[in-house]
Design a protein around this motif. Structure first.
Motif, short mmCIF file in Angstrom:
data_model
loop_
_atom_site.label_atom_id
_atom_site.label_comp_id
_atom_site.label_asym_id
_atom_site.label_seq_id
_atom_site.Cartn_x
_atom_site.Cartn_y
_atom_site.Cartn_z
N ASP A 174 -17.56 -61.46 22.01
CA ASP A 174 -18.42 -61.84 20.89
C ASP A 174 -19.13 -63.16 21.12
OD1 ASP A 174 -16.26 -63.55 20.57
OD2 ASP A 174 -15.74 -62.88 18.55
N ARG A 220 -16.58 -65.96 17.33
CA ARG A 220 -15.85 -65.88 16.06
C ARG A 220 -16.05 -67.13 15.22
NH1 ARG A 220 -11.79 -62.47 16.19
NH2 ARG A 220 -13.24 -61.48 17.63
N HIS A 233 -17.20 -54.44 17.25
CA HIS A 233 -16.96 -55.36 18.36
C HIS A 233 -17.07 -54.67 19.71
CE1 HIS A 233 -14.59 -58.38 15.66
NE2 HIS A 233 -15.89 -58.49 15.53
#
Length: 214
Positions: free
Chosen positions: A161, A167, A196
């Protein structure tokens, strides 16, 4: 293709909430090209339930179209609380590999303590992978700290990510620096939901060639 860090087990931490969501995540992982998964629920408060997590793994393994192995994302503070003797039980199933999570807010001085603890783990015959170093404030400020971890025998794992900011919203720039320095060995989904895995496929395509050879 191996995904060695994800939160796909049903109802055990802040990842998948139920078996149905876990199965949807498995199909998304398969679509992203993943052929093997290590399930790594959080070994940290308030989630850690060793027996319950193994039960969830057995439940999902019977339904999975992809081979699964059990593991844990082991928070260093929780490991200190449990005692270092716990570490072999928290390794990836049928291996000596330990996925270790450090504190996001750790200082450069804290990393000196981490290195001593990592040497202790290595002295027990364990191979240490550091989860998402791009999230750690000290490494964001000075990537030489990550290089020291590699020099002392650790492997580094990027959470995919980062390509969307991460995050915590500030992981992209440090991750790019770590890739350019050739410090990462793995990209993992760190998946907490179906979406994700779309990010994972993009990260592997773009940054897989920059991974450090084993």
């Amino acid at each position: 293709m191996l995904d060695l860090h994800c939160h796909i087990l049903p109802g055990v931490d802040d990842g998948s909430s139920c078996l149905g969501e876990s199965i949807r995540m498995l199909h998304a992982a398969y679509k992203a090209g993943i052929t093997e998964i290590v399930c790594t629920p959080h070994c940290r408060d308030p989630y850690f339930d060793f027996e319950g997590m193994w039960d969830a793994f057995d439940q999902l393994r019977r339904r999975s179209p992809i081979p699964l192995r059990m593991g844990f994302e082991v928070n260093i503070r929780k490991l200190r609380e449990l005692g270092m003797d716990w570490a072999p039980q928290l390794c990836f199933q049928d291996s000596s590999v330990l996925l270790l999570e450090l504190s996001t807010h750790a200082t450069k001085r804290d990393f000196e303590d981490y290195e001593r603890e990592i040497y202790e783990l290595q002295g027990m015959g364990l191979d240490v992978i550091i989860a998402h170093p791009e999230r750690y404030n000290a490494i964001q400020e000075d990537i030489s700290i990550a290089r020291r971890l590699v020099d002392c025998g650790c492997l580094l794992q990027a959470s995919s990510d980062f390509i969307k900011g991460g995050r915590l919203g500030k992981e992209r720039k440090p991750a790019l620096k770590l890739f350019e320095a050739g410090l990462y060995t793995y990209i993992a989904s760190d998946a907490h939901c179906v979406e994700h895995y779309e990010v994972y496929a993009e990260a592997v395509q773009k940054f897989g060639p920059k991974l450090r050879p084993m």
